[in-house]
Design a protein around this motif. Structure first.
Motif, short mmCIF file in Angstrom:
data_model
loop_
_atom_site.label_atom_id
_atom_site.label_comp_id
_atom_site.label_asym_id
_atom_site.label_seq_id
_atom_site.Cartn_x
_atom_site.Cartn_y
_atom_site.Cartn_z
N PRO A 120 0.81 -1.23 0.00
CA PRO A 120 0.00 0.00 0.00
C PRO A 120 0.84 1.27 0.00
CG PRO A 120 -0.07 -1.08 2.15
CD PRO A 120 0.60 -2.04 1.21
N LEU A 121 1.97 1.27 0.71
CA LEU A 121 2.80 2.47 0.76
C LEU A 121 3.37 2.79 -0.62
CD1 LEU A 121 4.09 4.74 2.34
CD2 LEU A 121 5.98 3.20 2.93
N LYS A 122 3.86 1.77 -1.30
CA LYS A 122 4.37 1.98 -2.65
C LYS A 122 3.26 2.43 -3.60
CE LYS A 122 8.35 -1.14 -2.49
NZ LYS A 122 9.00 -2.34 -3.11
N GLY A 123 2.06 1.88 -3.40
CA GLY A 123 0.94 2.30 -4.22
C GLY A 123 0.59 3.76 -4.00
N MET A 124 0.62 4.21 -2.75
CA MET A 124 0.35 5.61 -2.46
C MET A 124 1.41 6.52 -3.06
SD MET A 124 -0.89 5.28 1.52
CE MET A 124 -0.92 7.06 1.73
N LEU A 125 2.69 6.11 -2.97
CA LEU A 125 3.76 6.90 -3.57
C LEU A 125 3.58 6.99 -5.09
CD1 LEU A 125 6.86 5.61 -1.56
CD2 LEU A 125 5.74 7.84 -1.35
N ALA A 126 3.19 5.88 -5.71
CA ALA A 126 2.96 5.88 -7.15
C ALA A 126 1.81 6.81 -7.51
CB ALA A 126 2.68 4.46 -7.64
N ALA A 127 0.73 6.79 -6.71
CA ALA A 127 -0.41 7.66 -6.98
C ALA A 127 -0.03 9.13 -6.85
CB ALA A 127 -1.56 7.33 -6.03
N VAL A 128 0.76 9.45 -5.82
CA VAL A 128 1.21 10.84 -5.65
C VAL A 128 2.06 11.27 -6.84
CG1 VAL A 128 2.68 12.35 -4.25
CG2 VAL A 128 1.07 10.79 -3.14
N ALA A 129 2.93 10.36 -7.32
CA ALA A 129 3.73 10.67 -8.50
C ALA A 129 2.83 10.91 -9.71
CB ALA A 129 4.71 9.53 -8.77
N GLY A 130 1.78 10.11 -9.85
CA GLY A 130 0.85 10.31 -10.95
C GLY A 130 0.12 11.64 -10.86
N LEU A 131 -0.30 12.01 -9.65
CA LEU A 131 -0.95 13.31 -9.47
C LEU A 131 0.00 14.44 -9.83
CD1 LEU A 131 -2.78 12.65 -6.07
CD2 LEU A 131 -3.88 13.05 -8.28
N ALA A 132 1.27 14.31 -9.46
CA ALA A 132 2.25 15.34 -9.78
C ALA A 132 2.50 15.43 -11.28
CB ALA A 132 3.56 15.06 -9.05
N ILE A 133 2.63 14.29 -11.94
CA ILE A 133 2.84 14.29 -13.39
C ILE A 133 1.64 14.90 -14.10
CG2 ILE A 133 3.14 12.80 -15.40
CD1 ILE A 133 4.69 10.88 -13.58
N GLY A 134 0.46 14.68 -13.56
CA GLY A 134 -0.75 15.23 -14.16
C GLY A 134 -0.85 16.75 -14.09
N THR A 135 -0.05 17.38 -13.23
CA THR A 135 -0.08 18.84 -13.13
C THR A 135 0.82 19.51 -14.16
OG1 THR A 135 1.72 18.88 -11.49
CG2 THR A 135 -0.54 18.70 -10.66
N ILE A 136 1.60 18.75 -14.91
CA ILE A 136 2.46 19.34 -15.94
C ILE A 136 1.60 19.96 -17.04
CG2 ILE A 136 4.18 18.83 -17.71
CD1 ILE A 136 5.24 16.62 -15.91
N GLY A 137 1.95 21.16 -17.44
CA GLY A 137 1.23 21.83 -18.52
C GLY A 137 0.30 22.90 -18.00
N GLY A 138 -0.68 23.27 -18.83
CA GLY A 138 -1.60 24.33 -18.48
C GLY A 138 -2.51 23.95 -17.33
N ALA A 139 -2.66 24.86 -16.37
CA ALA A 139 -3.56 24.64 -15.25
C ALA A 139 -5.00 24.65 -15.74
CB ALA A 139 -3.36 25.70 -14.18
N PRO A 140 -5.83 23.73 -15.27
CA PRO A 140 -7.22 23.68 -15.76
C PRO A 140 -8.08 24.84 -15.29
CG PRO A 140 -6.89 22.09 -13.99
CD PRO A 140 -5.54 22.67 -14.30
N VAL A 141 -7.62 25.61 -14.30
CA VAL A 141 -8.46 26.67 -13.75
C VAL A 141 -7.78 28.03 -13.77
CG1 VAL A 141 -9.72 25.10 -12.26
CG2 VAL A 141 -7.62 26.14 -11.41
N ALA A 142 -6.60 28.14 -14.35
CA ALA A 142 -5.90 29.42 -14.37
C ALA A 142 -5.03 29.50 -15.62
CB ALA A 142 -5.04 29.61 -13.12
N ALA A 143 -4.72 30.71 -16.04
CA ALA A 143 -3.90 30.91 -17.24
C ALA A 143 -2.43 30.87 -16.88
CB ALA A 143 -4.26 32.25 -17.88
N GLU A 144 -1.96 29.70 -16.47
CA GLU A 144 -0.56 29.52 -16.14
C GLU A 144 -0.11 28.13 -16.55
OE1 GLU A 144 -0.01 29.92 -11.97
OE2 GLU A 144 -1.25 28.21 -11.44
N TYR A 145 1.19 28.02 -16.80
CA TYR A 145 1.76 26.75 -17.23
C TYR A 145 2.80 26.31 -16.21
CZ TYR A 145 -0.50 27.89 -21.61
OH TYR A 145 -1.45 28.21 -22.56
N ARG A 146 2.67 25.06 -15.79
CA ARG A 146 3.49 24.57 -14.69
C ARG A 146 4.44 23.49 -15.18
NH1 ARG A 146 -1.88 23.38 -11.29
NH2 ARG A 146 -2.13 22.15 -13.18
N PHE A 147 5.69 23.58 -14.72
CA PHE A 147 6.71 22.58 -15.00
C PHE A 147 6.94 22.37 -16.49
CE2 PHE A 147 4.27 21.20 -11.18
CZ PHE A 147 5.21 21.59 -10.23
N ALA A 148 6.63 23.38 -17.29
CA ALA A 148 6.78 23.26 -18.73
C ALA A 148 7.97 24.05 -19.26
CB ALA A 148 5.50 23.72 -19.45
N GLY A 149 8.40 25.08 -18.51
CA GLY A 149 9.50 25.92 -18.97
C GLY A 149 9.16 26.57 -20.30
#
Length: 508
Positions: free
Chosen positions: A164-193
């Protein structure tokens, strides 16, 4: 309304319209077999040919594609451990282990039969709720949609096995990867440079193919031999699979209904529907020991829901003009080409077209399942062919599936990167499905949480729907913890029982 229902059937029986429906099914099967393409690609291919076509024939062609893809995408998921589309990811969990045991035909037979029943239930549900669907769909606001994303995250414990701990770490990594690019609620781009490729975020197709396809290809090539470790019941295995589905008929009905309900919620799409249903069947079954190791119920439940959801996604698409999925957005465009305005007025001005769509959905599932069952035995034989003969073809298909997303060199670079990540996760025992779920739900959770807070402040936490879905999520987590505890206790008891008495006496 009954007259319109019957008239629509006779309208669809026109030879040219039936030919278009069958052509759509054939295209959908071809597209579904190729990993990474999906129904959206298939519908996009035929869109230019719709101009000047009869509206009934045009929608029959598109619905044929949309209905056949969720059945055909089972082939790569079961035979190669590669998600054929976003809706067949959970099928890998038990379908691929069955193929490794030499039961590929059985898994395919069960999947296609469940898909047929689920698709028919979806069509029946769509026809039944057409007059009453408006209040049901409007009852889901952004708070309820946010809670549904949390419900999806709550099944991570089920998919993590004894880690379960490894699964939670993997899920957190997935949530973080999903934030790359344009924010769905604001005109900003994250981790895209300054890399324009990342402004739209990473593609689900590339992430899924990288995590699940490349590691399996590498391991099979390193191991040598065929995909299946031994042959068993190939000739009539699909009949065994059909019997499995009929024996679990109530399981099929339950998950088909769940698929319709989730599919009817705009924005949820097909990306989580299979994982949610897999989590539910794994939690609610009495014997859970075989899940993830080749339990046919782990194939039946997500496949039933995956096909039934097509009836659900058509509800907001036809009744409110709100696409229930990306493929339905293509259908909306096609309806506008034909001069039809989706929305409540379709129930009065174009009621016959609505029922033509319903009949097309039902018949396409029948045609598609029949063809897939005919193909299951010869295609299942591929699991017994030495893999080094098949690997080049699969690698080309995976590369094409990734390349078609944006046709940018970065598609292949990120495919390779996620392939390496997936291989390392597999080697270290870290479950990969939680990462994929976190990636899928990241943008949805952020969007719906922002909307909920800005519309209702913190009062949205007291809404009945929020409390109900929240209680269900908590129940899933608690059940998952208890399941792991009971499993550990049983394993310790079995180990103690198998320990020789001399070993016990020699212990201090």
């Amino acid at each position: 309304m009954l007259d319109a229902f019957v008239d629509a059937f006779w309208i669809l029986l026109d030879p040219f319209r039936l030919l278009m429906l069958f052509s759509g099914v054939a295209i959908g099967i071809a597209v579904g077999i190729l990993p990474g393409l999906g129904g959206l690609m298939g519908m996009a291919l035929v869109l230019p040919f719709l101009f000047g076509m009869d509206a009934y024939a045009g929608v029959a062609l598109l619905i044929g594609i949309a209905a056949a893809v969720p059945s055909a995408d089972t082939f790569p998921s079961v035979l190669m451990g590669i998600p054929g589309s976003s809706g067949s990811q959970a099928t890998i969990m038990d379908g691929y282990p069955m193929a490794r045991r030499g039961e590929a035909a059985r898994a395919l037979g069960a999947a296609f039969t469940a898909s047929l029943i689920g698709g028919l239930i979806g069509a029946l549900a769509l026809s039944a709720v057409v007059p009453f669907a408006r209040p049901l769909i409007l009852a889901f606001g952004s708070p309820e949609l946010f809670m549904l994303t949390l419900l999806g995250l709550s099944i991570i414990g089920v998919l993590s096995g004894n880690r379960p701990l490894k699964g939670m770490l993997a899920a957190v990594a997935g949530l973080a990867i999903g934030t790359i690019g344009g924010a769905p609620v604001a005109a900003e781009y994250r981790f895209a440079g300054d890399f324009l490729y990342l402004y739209d975020g990473l593609s689900l197709v590339i992430v899924a193919l990288g995590l699940f396809a490349l590691p399996e290809i590498v391991d099979l090539l390193a191991r040598g031999g065929a995909i299946a470790e031994r042959a068993r019941g190939l000739g009539h295995g699909w009949i065994h699979g059909v019997r499995d589905t009929l024996r679990h008929k109530w399981l099929v009905i339950r998950h088909s209904v769940i698929g319709v309900v989730i599919g009817a919620i705009p924005g949820m799409g097909s990306s989580i529907i299979d994982w949610v249903n897999y989590g539910i069947v794994a939690q609610t079954s009495k014997d859970r020991s075989r899940f993830g190791k080749g339990d046919v119920r782990g194939v039946i439940a997500p496949e039933s829901a995956n096909n039934a959801k097509e009836g659900g996604v058509l509800m907001p698409t036809l009744l409110f003009g709100v696409p229930g999925s990306s493929a339905m957005a293509m259908l909306l465009g096609a309806l506008m080409i034909f001069g039809v305005q989706p929305g409540p007025q379709m129930l009065t001005r174009d009621l016959d077209l609505v029922f033509v769509i319903i009949w097309s959905l039902a018949l396409a599932n029948v045609f598609g399942t029949f063809i897939c069952l005919l193909l299951s035995r010869p295609i299942a034989r591929l699991t017994f062919v030495p893999f080094h003969y098949i690997a080049p073809v699969i690698i080309v298909i995976v590369i094409v599936g990734a390349w078609q997303e944006t046709r940018h060199w970065a598609d292949l670079a990120f495919l390779l990167g996620f392939g390496l990540l997936g291989w390392l996760m597999k080697r270290s025992g870290m479950p990969r499905p939680p990462l994929l779920i976190g990636f899928i739900l990241s943008g949805l959770a952020e969007r719906y949480l922002w909307m909920s807070y800005n519309l209702y402040d913190w009062e949205w936490l007291t809404r009945p729907g929020v409390l109900t879905i929240g209680a269900l999520a908590v129940a899933l987590i608690v059940a998952s913890v208890r399941l792991k505890r009971n499993t550990s206790q049983r394993a310790e008891a079995i180990q103690a029982a198998e320990t020789p008495e001399t070993d016990k006496e020699s212990r201090p």
